[in-house]
Design an enzyme around this catalytic site. Structure first.
Site, short mmCIF file in Angstrom:
data_model
loop_
_atom_site.label_atom_id
_atom_site.label_comp_id
_atom_site.label_asym_id
_atom_site.label_seq_id
_atom_site.Cartn_x
_atom_site.Cartn_y
_atom_site.Cartn_z
N TYR A 64 39.63 63.61 -47.01
CA TYR A 64 39.34 62.28 -46.45
C TYR A 64 40.65 61.53 -46.16
O TYR A 64 40.81 60.96 -45.08
CB TYR A 64 38.48 61.50 -47.43
CG TYR A 64 38.00 60.17 -46.90
CD1 TYR A 64 37.01 60.10 -45.93
CD2 TYR A 64 38.56 58.97 -47.37
CE1 TYR A 64 36.57 58.87 -45.45
CE2 TYR A 64 38.12 57.74 -46.88
CZ TYR A 64 37.12 57.71 -45.92
OH TYR A 64 36.70 56.49 -45.43
N LYS A 72 42.01 60.20 -42.49
CA LYS A 72 42.21 58.78 -42.15
C LYS A 72 43.67 58.49 -41.79
O LYS A 72 43.95 57.65 -40.93
CB LYS A 72 41.73 57.89 -43.31
CG LYS A 72 40.22 57.92 -43.47
CD LYS A 72 39.52 57.41 -42.20
CE LYS A 72 38.02 57.43 -42.32
NZ LYS A 72 37.33 56.84 -41.17
N1 LIG Z 1 32.27 52.24 -46.80
C1 LIG Z 1 33.56 52.21 -47.13
O1 LIG Z 1 33.94 51.85 -48.26
C2 LIG Z 1 34.59 52.59 -46.12
C3 LIG Z 1 35.92 52.26 -46.41
C4 LIG Z 1 36.91 52.60 -45.49
C5 LIG Z 1 36.55 53.26 -44.33
N2 LIG Z 1 35.26 53.58 -44.09
C6 LIG Z 1 34.94 54.28 -42.84
O2 LIG Z 1 34.07 53.51 -42.07
C7 LIG Z 1 33.28 54.38 -41.23
C8 LIG Z 1 31.81 54.04 -41.44
O3 LIG Z 1 31.48 54.31 -42.80
P1 LIG Z 1 30.20 53.67 -43.50
O4 LIG Z 1 30.60 53.27 -44.84
O5 LIG Z 1 29.55 52.71 -42.58
O6 LIG Z 1 29.32 55.01 -43.65
P2 LIG Z 1 27.77 55.30 -43.40
O7 LIG Z 1 27.54 56.65 -43.99
O8 LIG Z 1 26.96 54.16 -43.85
O9 LIG Z 1 27.67 55.41 -41.79
C9 LIG Z 1 28.27 56.44 -41.10
C10 LIG Z 1 27.41 56.80 -39.89
O10 LIG Z 1 28.07 57.86 -39.17
C11 LIG Z 1 27.08 58.77 -38.74
N3 LIG Z 1 27.70 60.08 -38.53
C12 LIG Z 1 28.27 60.87 -39.47
N4 LIG Z 1 28.69 62.01 -38.91
C13 LIG Z 1 28.35 61.95 -37.59
C14 LIG Z 1 28.53 62.82 -36.49
N5 LIG Z 1 29.10 64.03 -36.65
N6 LIG Z 1 28.11 62.42 -35.26
C15 LIG Z 1 27.50 61.21 -35.11
N7 LIG Z 1 27.31 60.34 -36.12
C16 LIG Z 1 27.74 60.71 -37.34
C17 LIG Z 1 26.05 58.79 -39.86
O11 LIG Z 1 24.79 59.28 -39.39
C18 LIG Z 1 26.02 57.33 -40.26
O12 LIG Z 1 25.00 56.62 -39.56
C19 LIG Z 1 33.64 55.82 -41.65
O13 LIG Z 1 34.62 56.31 -40.78
C20 LIG Z 1 34.24 55.62 -43.02
O14 LIG Z 1 35.14 56.64 -43.35
C21 LIG Z 1 34.27 53.25 -44.94
#
Ligand SMILES: NC(=O)c1ccc[n+]([C@@H]2O[C@H](COP(=O)([O-])OP(=O)(O)OC[C@H]3O[C@@H](n4cnc5c(N)ncnc54)[C@H](O)[C@@H]3O)[C@@H](O)[C@H]2O)c1
Length: 251
Positions: free
Chosen positions: A149, A153
């Site tokens: 991960y 990133k």
């Molecule tokens: N939640 C956190 O703490 C956090 C922190 C930093 C960064 N992020 C980043 O933010 C972004 C969103 O994360 P989130 O927390 O909303 O996660 P989440 O799991 O709630 O949402 C992610 C979405 O991406 C979709 N997805 C995954 N793989 C896919 C693919 N191959 N094709 C199409 N859609 C796909 C999933 O179906 C889901 O709806 C991610 O890149 C994550 O790494 C999240």
């Protein structure tokens, strides 16, 4: 009407971005591999000029091209792109399989790249556009059990800088938002599995809490808008000071 394409729009941060832009009256093209959730999300959005959904996997290059062509046919323009699709698995590095490592790079980096390239072509033709990729504080510093991960990133952050340098002269701005922990389904899942050090993250964070998804969406809306017209190649941390605090160690 401004039109923004959002990947990962069915959940978490992508959904929060969709809600914020809908409230601002934007046109929205929503992409996710979870078609059922995407339909439910689209039905619940309030205020958008127009909402269309496109089920698809961001790692499939041909499908990405087809989706972007369909969005251009439907809306005639794409002003903004937010790549929020992503995955995380938490596992000691010695136990991470080749496939699992590749999956992180495929979804988090390559998927963002495919969308940026396809949408960037349209933005270049328009001579304007703003791209926001969701990075992470784990792309700035390391964390145990998250090697794949963190690698993905960090790559997203440098991809943003490379594209910003190349596409600035074409009128396209490219930035990342780097959140700390946000209690989305992704993180709730880790918490439920005992794989998230909630107390540690709060303890390291000067503001003492996780971020809300709409606080990440606020930063995305700013970077998409003309209010940030002189900002490109930036990694905007929305982390309550997490990365500024090099003193304590927590994941
Ligand atoms: N939640 C956190 O703490 C956090 C922190 C930093 C960064 N992020 C980043 O933010 C972004 C969103 O994360 P989130 O927390 O909303 O996660 P989440 O799991 O709630 O949402 C992610 C979405 O991406 C979709 N997805 C995954 N793989 C896919 C693919 N191959 N094709 C199409 N859609 C796909 C999933 O179906 C889901 O709806 C991610 O890149 C994550 O790494 C999240």
């Amino acid at each position: 009407m401004t039109v923004t394409l959002i990947t990962g729009a069915a959940s978490g941060i992508g959904l929060a971005v969709a809600q914020k832009l809908a409230a601002e009256g934007c046109g929205l093209a929503l992409v996710d591999r979870d078609g059922d959730k995407l339909e439910a999300v689209a039905a619940g959005l309030k205020g958008a000029a127009e909402v269309r959904i496109y089920r698809g996997d961001v790692t499939d290059a041909a499908q990405v091209s087809e989706t972007v062509e369909a969005v251009i046919a439907d809306f005639d323009q794409i002003d903004g792109l937010v790549t929020s699709s992503g995955i995380v698995r938490v596992r000691p590095s010695f136990e991470v399989s080749a496939q699992e490592f590749r999956d992180h790079l495929e979804v988090n980096v390559t998927g963002s790249w495919f969308y940026a390239q396809a949408v960037g072509r349209q933005m270049a033709a328009q001579k304007t556009g703003s791209i926001v990729m969701i990075g992470s504080v784990y792309g700035i510093g390391g964390a145990p059990d998250r090697a794949a991960y963190c690698a993905s990133k960090g790559a997203v952050h440098n991809l943003v800088q490379a594209l910003a340098v190349e596409w600035g002269p074409l009128g396209i701005r490219v930035n990342a938002v780097a959140p700390t922990g946000v209690r989305t389904p992704m993180v709730q899942n880790l918490i439920n599995n005992g794989q998230y050090n909630l107390a540690g993250v709060r303890g390291r964070t000067p503001l003492g809490r996780l971020a809300e998804a709409d606080e990440i969406a606020e930063a995305c809306a700013f970077l998409l808008s003309d209010r940030s017209r002189m900002i490109t190649g930036d990694i905007l941390r929305v982390d309550g000071g997490w990365a500024a605090n090099g003193y304590t160690f927590a994941n």
